[in-house]
Design a protein around this motif. Structure first.
Motif, mmCIF file in Angstrom:
data_model
loop_
_atom_site.group_PDB
_atom_site.id
_atom_site.type_symbol
_atom_site.label_atom_id
_atom_site.label_comp_id
_atom_site.label_asym_id
_atom_site.label_seq_id
_atom_site.Cartn_x
_atom_site.Cartn_y
_atom_site.Cartn_z
ATOM 1 N N UNK A 48 55.437 31.509 11.556
ATOM 2 C CA UNK A 48 55.708 30.297 12.047
ATOM 3 C C UNK A 48 56.991 29.706 12.715
ATOM 4 N N UNK A 49 56.828 29.059 13.776
ATOM 5 C CA UNK A 49 58.430 28.670 14.304
ATOM 6 C C UNK A 49 58.137 27.158 14.263
ATOM 7 N N UNK A 50 58.956 26.502 13.494
ATOM 8 C CA UNK A 50 59.063 24.917 13.560
ATOM 9 C C UNK A 50 60.296 24.380 13.989
ATOM 10 N N UNK A 51 60.256 23.303 14.360
ATOM 11 C CA UNK A 51 61.366 22.448 14.813
ATOM 12 C C UNK A 51 60.968 21.134 15.534
ATOM 13 N N UNK A 52 61.952 20.327 15.539
ATOM 14 C CA UNK A 52 61.643 19.046 16.558
ATOM 15 C C UNK A 52 61.376 19.510 18.126
ATOM 16 N N UNK A 53 61.042 18.499 18.849
ATOM 17 C CA UNK A 53 60.891 18.718 20.174
ATOM 18 C C UNK A 53 62.457 18.983 20.655
ATOM 19 N N UNK A 54 62.453 19.945 21.755
ATOM 20 C CA UNK A 54 63.985 20.059 22.091
ATOM 21 C C UNK A 54 64.619 21.190 21.520
ATOM 22 N N UNK A 55 64.050 21.985 20.284
ATOM 23 C CA UNK A 55 64.972 22.815 19.630
ATOM 24 C C UNK A 55 64.753 24.154 20.015
ATOM 25 N N UNK A 56 63.951 24.353 21.032
ATOM 26 C CA UNK A 56 63.886 25.623 21.684
ATOM 27 C C UNK A 56 62.699 26.391 21.375
ATOM 28 N N UNK A 57 61.702 26.158 20.716
ATOM 29 C CA UNK A 57 60.531 26.713 20.169
ATOM 30 C C UNK A 57 59.829 27.294 21.485
ATOM 31 N N UNK A 58 59.202 26.656 22.127
ATOM 32 C CA UNK A 58 58.599 27.151 23.154
ATOM 33 C C UNK A 58 59.367 27.951 24.212
ATOM 34 N N UNK A 59 60.462 27.764 24.466
ATOM 35 C CA UNK A 59 61.434 28.540 25.293
ATOM 36 C C UNK A 59 61.419 30.009 24.670
ATOM 37 N N UNK A 60 61.625 30.020 23.291
ATOM 38 C CA UNK A 60 61.447 31.250 22.591
ATOM 39 C C UNK A 60 60.286 32.071 22.681
ATOM 40 N N UNK A 61 59.298 31.227 22.618
ATOM 41 C CA UNK A 61 57.641 31.992 22.925
ATOM 42 C C UNK A 61 57.833 32.668 24.026
ATOM 43 N N UNK A 62 58.255 31.820 25.140
ATOM 44 C CA UNK A 62 58.297 31.978 26.608
ATOM 45 C C UNK A 62 59.070 33.592 26.871
ATOM 46 N N UNK A 63 60.162 33.249 26.041
ATOM 47 C CA UNK A 63 61.301 34.721 26.346
ATOM 48 C C UNK A 63 60.665 35.743 25.803
ATOM 49 N N UNK A 64 59.946 35.520 24.767
ATOM 50 C CA UNK A 64 59.274 36.874 23.837
ATOM 51 C C UNK A 64 58.220 37.403 24.975
ATOM 52 N N UNK A 65 57.401 36.729 25.756
ATOM 53 C CA UNK A 65 56.566 37.160 26.683
ATOM 54 C C UNK A 65 57.021 37.574 27.889
ATOM 55 N N UNK A 216 55.180 25.192 16.167
ATOM 56 C CA UNK A 216 54.748 23.785 15.900
ATOM 57 C C UNK A 216 55.867 22.855 15.584
ATOM 58 N N UNK A 217 55.769 21.634 15.713
ATOM 59 C CA UNK A 217 56.792 20.852 15.142
ATOM 60 C C UNK A 217 56.171 20.202 13.804
ATOM 61 N N UNK A 218 55.029 20.685 13.325
ATOM 62 C CA UNK A 218 54.536 19.784 12.270
ATOM 63 C C UNK A 218 54.418 21.085 11.085
ATOM 64 N N UNK A 219 55.067 20.840 10.042
ATOM 65 C CA UNK A 219 55.322 21.852 9.135
ATOM 66 C C UNK A 219 53.799 21.999 7.994
ATOM 67 N N UNK A 220 53.170 20.661 8.167
ATOM 68 C CA UNK A 220 51.822 20.909 7.278
ATOM 69 C C UNK A 220 50.783 21.609 8.026
ATOM 70 N N UNK A 230 59.886 30.128 10.278
ATOM 71 C CA UNK A 230 61.234 30.324 11.103
ATOM 72 C C UNK A 230 61.546 28.908 11.502
ATOM 73 N N UNK A 231 62.842 28.301 10.881
ATOM 74 C CA UNK A 231 63.144 27.127 11.113
ATOM 75 C C UNK A 231 64.121 26.985 12.295
ATOM 76 N N UNK A 232 63.982 26.258 13.383
ATOM 77 C CA UNK A 232 64.803 26.353 14.503
ATOM 78 C C UNK A 232 65.564 24.893 14.737
ATOM 79 N N UNK A 233 66.761 24.700 14.978
ATOM 80 C CA UNK A 233 67.439 23.484 15.227
ATOM 81 C C UNK A 233 68.357 23.707 16.074
ATOM 82 N N UNK A 234 68.183 23.071 17.310
ATOM 83 C CA UNK A 234 69.292 22.951 18.372
ATOM 84 C C UNK A 234 69.350 24.337 18.917
ATOM 85 N N UNK A 235 68.319 25.226 18.822
ATOM 86 C CA UNK A 235 68.421 26.587 19.612
ATOM 87 C C UNK A 235 68.982 27.747 18.574
ATOM 88 N N UNK A 236 69.255 27.255 17.328
ATOM 89 C CA UNK A 236 69.532 28.362 16.384
ATOM 90 C C UNK A 236 68.637 28.451 15.270
#
Length: 339
Positions: A48-65, A216-220, A230-236
Motif C-alpha cells: 500500500x502506498x499512502x499520502x495526501x494528494x500531491x505527495x507523488x503517489x500516482x507519479x510513482x506508480x506511473x514511473x514503475x510502469x 490511496x490517500x485513505x489509510x482505512x 509505504x507512507x509518502x510525504x512530498x515525494x519522499x
C-alpha cells in the motif's frame, strides 16, 4: 497459490521532476515530485502506498510502469532495469505490468463494447490469438470479476461506477499480469461499493497469484488490502513497515496524523483522538521546506529539524522511518489499535 518469496520489483534511488512555467524572460521552475525512492516488492504481496494528494503517489506508480520516465534511478523488474529497455521490448513487458485507474468510466472508451474493451490489450500484446480466442478469454475474465456474459456487447455508459471498475479490472487481468498497480481504484465509488471492489481484488489476488501496488490517500482502505504500507510525504518515503505494525505503533508523526483521519465507530475513543494532529496545507514541491519537509506542519518539530533532512533509518527488520524525533513521540495505543 503458493509462491516462493522473491523480489519481483526493486526501486533504486528513483527521482522524478517536472519543469513548469518559463518564458523568454524567466527560467522554468523545477517541481520535484519524487526523490530518493528505494523499496522492493516481493511476489505475491500487496504494497500500500499512502499520502495526501500531491505527495507523488500516482507519479510513482506511473514511473514503475514506465508510463513516465524517471529522471534518475532504476526500476528493476526481476533484475532487469526497465528504464533502459527499448520501446518495443518495454511494450512486450506490459503484459506483465498492468494498471487499474481511479475513475472507472473515464478510463473506458465509450465507443467500444465491454468485450472489445476487455480484449483490447490482447490485440497488441497477444497478436497470435484469433478474434474468437480473444472473445473467449474476455468472457472467462468477465465471469471472474462478477460480470454476466450477456453484458459483453453493452457500452460503458450502461454500467454503474462499480460495474465499470469491474470492467477496468477485467481489462487489467486479461493479459495474465504478474503485477497490477491499483491507482486509487475505489476513491470514486460509494462506500458500500468500495467494500465489494476491495473484496474482489483480494479474491483475484489469491486466484491469479497477483502482486499488487495499492495507491490511496485513505489509510482505512489500505489497511484491509495491504501486507506492507509505504507512507509518502512530498515525494519522499517517511515510513515503511508491515501493515499491522504501522497501525498498532506508527513511528512518524505524519503517519500518526493520517491515522487520526480514520473513522472510529466508538464515540468515546473518537473523542480521544488528536484532531489537530495535521494542520495546514502540504508545502509546494517547487520550494519545499529545508531539513525535514514535514516540520512546517509537525507540532513536535525543533529548530534542528530545519537544519538537516532526516535519513530513512532502519529501526527493525523491514521497518523504516525518516524522523529525527520518532523515539520521543507517542500516540495513545487505544486510539491507534481501534482505528
Amino acid at each position: 497459490m503458493n509462491q516462493t518469496p522473491i523480489n519481483l520489483l526493486e526501486i533504486r534511488d528513483l527521482r522524478k521532476s517536472f519543469s513548469i512555467g518559463g518564458s523568454l524572460f524567466a527560467k522554468p521552475l523545477t517541481l520535484t515530485v519524487l526523490e530518493n525512492i528505494n523499496f522492493t516488492i516481493r511476489n505475491g504481496e500487496t504494497l500500500g502506498i499512502v499520502g495526501e494528494s500531491g505527495c507523488g503517489k500516482s507519479t510513482l506508480g506511473r514511473c514503475i510502469l514506465q508510463l513516465l520516465s524517471p529522471d534518475e534511478g532504476q526500476v528493476l523488474w526481476l533484475g532487469q532495469d526497465l528504464t533502459r529497455l527499448p520501446a518495443e521490448e518495454m511494450r512486450l513487458r506490459r503484459a506483465d505490468l498492468q494498471i487499474i485507474f481511479q475513475d472507472p468510466l473515464a478510463s473506458l472508451n465509450p465507443r467500444m463494447t465491454v468485450g472489445e474493451i476487455i480484449a483490447d490489450p490482447l490485440r497488441s500484446l497477444k497478436p497470435d490469438l484469433s478474434k474468437k480466442e480473444r472473445s473467449a478469454r474476455a468472457l472467462k475474465i468477465m465471469e471472474a470479476v462478477g460480470l454476466l456474459p450477456e453484458m459483453i456487447n453493452r457500452y460503458p455508459h450502461e454500467f454503474s461506477g462499480g460495474q465499470a471498475q469491474r470492467i477496468g479490472i477485467a481489462r487489467a487481468l486479461i493479459t495474465e499480469p504478474k503485477l497490477i498497480v491499483c491507482d486509487e481504484p475505489v476513491s470514486a465509488l460509494d462506500v458500500s461499493i468500495q467494500a465489494q471492489i476491495l473484496n474482489l481484488l483480494a479474491e483475484l489476488k489469491d486466484e491469479f497469484g497477483l502482486t499488487l501496488i495499492f495507491i490511496s490517500h485513505n489509510l482505512s482502505v489500505v489497511r484491509h488490502v495491504s501486507d506492507r504500507i509505504l507512507v509518502l510525504y512530498l515525494g519522499r518515503i517517511v515510513e515503511l513497515a508491515d501493515g499491522d505494525e504501522i497501525y498498532n505503533d506508527p513511528k512518524h508523526p505524519y503517519t500518526k496524523a493520517l491515522l487520526t483521519a480514520v473513522p472510529i465507530p466508538d464515540p468515546k475513543l473518537a473523542r480521544l483522538r488528536d484532531i489537530d494532529a495535521l494542520k495546514g496545507e502540504i508545502p509546494s514541491p517547487i520550494n519545499p521546506p529545508s531539513g525535514c519537509t514535514f516540520r512546517t506542519r509537525c507540532r513536535f518539530a525543533q529548530p534542528y529539524c530545519a537544519e538537516k533532512r532526516p535519513r530513512l533509518e532502519t529501526i527493525e527488520d523491514g521497518w523504516l522511518v525518516a524522523c529525527h524525533r520518532w523515539r520521543e513521540i507517542e500516540m495513545p495505543a487505544e486510539v491507534v489499535s481501534k482505528a
